[in-house]
Design an enzyme around this catalytic site. Sequence first.
Site, mmCIF file in Angstrom:
data_model
loop_
_atom_site.group_PDB
_atom_site.id
_atom_site.type_symbol
_atom_site.label_atom_id
_atom_site.label_comp_id
_atom_site.label_asym_id
_atom_site.label_seq_id
_atom_site.Cartn_x
_atom_site.Cartn_y
_atom_site.Cartn_z
ATOM 1 N N ASN A 28 0.861 -1.196 0.000
ATOM 2 C CA ASN A 28 0.000 0.000 0.000
ATOM 3 C C ASN A 28 0.897 1.247 0.000
ATOM 4 O OD1 ASN A 28 -2.287 1.886 1.845
ATOM 5 N ND2 ASN A 28 -2.745 0.975 -0.115
ATOM 6 N N LEU A 29 1.748 1.284 -0.999
ATOM 7 C CA LEU A 29 2.846 2.251 -1.005
ATOM 8 C C LEU A 29 2.361 3.681 -1.240
ATOM 9 C CD1 LEU A 29 5.409 0.183 -3.105
ATOM 10 C CD2 LEU A 29 4.998 0.170 -0.635
ATOM 11 N N HIS A 30 3.002 4.608 -0.552
ATOM 12 C CA HIS A 30 2.741 6.037 -0.736
ATOM 13 C C HIS A 30 4.079 6.713 -1.022
ATOM 14 C CE1 HIS A 30 4.266 6.269 3.328
ATOM 15 N NE2 HIS A 30 3.296 5.478 3.749
ATOM 16 N N GLY A 32 6.074 8.310 0.745
ATOM 17 C CA GLY A 32 7.122 8.048 1.743
ATOM 18 C C GLY A 32 7.922 6.796 1.375
ATOM 19 N N HIS A 33 7.211 5.748 0.956
ATOM 20 C CA HIS A 33 7.927 4.528 0.541
ATOM 21 C C HIS A 33 8.776 4.804 -0.706
ATOM 22 C CE1 HIS A 33 4.309 2.533 2.529
ATOM 23 N NE2 HIS A 33 5.317 1.951 3.143
ATOM 24 N N GLN A 57 3.474 -9.372 13.443
ATOM 25 C CA GLN A 57 3.617 -8.079 14.118
ATOM 26 C C GLN A 57 2.273 -7.416 14.432
ATOM 27 O OE1 GLN A 57 5.925 -6.469 10.619
ATOM 28 N NE2 GLN A 57 4.893 -4.568 11.147
ATOM 29 N N LYS A 144 9.665 7.781 10.431
ATOM 30 C CA LYS A 144 8.332 7.889 11.049
ATOM 31 C C LYS A 144 8.158 6.763 12.071
ATOM 32 C CE LYS A 144 4.467 6.417 10.447
ATOM 33 N NZ LYS A 144 3.286 5.740 10.087
ATOM 34 N N ASP A 145 8.630 5.583 11.708
ATOM 35 C CA ASP A 145 8.592 4.444 12.644
ATOM 36 C C ASP A 145 9.895 4.468 13.437
ATOM 37 O OD1 ASP A 145 6.047 3.110 11.826
ATOM 38 O OD2 ASP A 145 7.068 3.077 9.906
ATOM 39 N N SER A 180 1.251 7.718 5.917
ATOM 40 C CA SER A 180 1.127 6.368 6.465
ATOM 41 C C SER A 180 0.047 5.644 5.687
ATOM 42 C CB SER A 180 0.711 6.450 7.941
ATOM 43 O OG SER A 180 0.213 5.203 8.376
#
Length: 276
Positions: A28-30, A32-33, A57, A144-145, A180
């Site tokens: 589900n890339l945006h 940021g990826h 996870q 971000k993570d 995200s």
Amino acid sequence: MHLIHSVAELRTALNGQRETAFVPTMGNLHSGHISLIELARGKGRPVVASIFVNPLQFGAGEDFSRYPRTLDADCARLRAAGCDIVFAPDAREMYPEPQTYSMQPPLADQLCGAYRPGHFQGVATVVLKLFNLVQPRYAAFGKKDYQQLFILKGLVRQFNLPIEMLEGETGRAEDGLALSSRNGYLSPEERAEAPRLYRVLRAAAQRIESGETDFTTIEQAAAEELTRNGWRVDYVSARGQATLLPPQANETDLVVLAAAHLGRTRLIDNIECRLG
Ligand code: PAF
């Protein structure tokens, strides 16, 4: 670009190549990826991305089943971004045996880990497996993570993995909301409210940069503003960048991290700052 689903095909495609730059994702890339793919491409090596929604996870009652799976659109974006290999296994390929080894990373029960028991164990386990499969020279993760990145840097260091970690800055929408995949869960009203998380963190970081050291008061003020505006706050916490523990006397490089729920969506964000 090769789209590969099995470990055997991945090994054939890599053909012993150990000079790749790797971007692990859950899809589900945006953008940021995509900026991580660009960071990886900057190393001038073949770029490998993985897409795997890792069941280990996610806790009971979390969003594993509704996590968006958009493989075709993801592959189109990765191809356009210059990715060379996409590894998209299913859960049986990644975890063929009913009982799975699990990593126990330090700090896994702090911050997000306190609210998502088992989460960082699952992240560290799958990333170690992916590192073993791809054997990259570089691996790119987003800031971000922040806690995830911190834990994975520890994994690489403590297990002496010959991997250089690349850190991508947090991508943000124009109104400041950190990009995200989970932003897609937000209703229009929640989406309008969501940038408050970043504003509240900025205000906290500014207080620290102007020399305030009563971190509890700063954290409480931030959490109260979120709560007043309908959020359910897991935590707002100032930590040392070097340890991710509460700041020690004389520690100046800090980060303020937060996790809070807006409706059914849990959002996280953080800002690095320097004690003034
Ligand atoms: O950040 C993510 O998307 C995931 O936690 C990761 C690192 C791909 C592991 O599943």
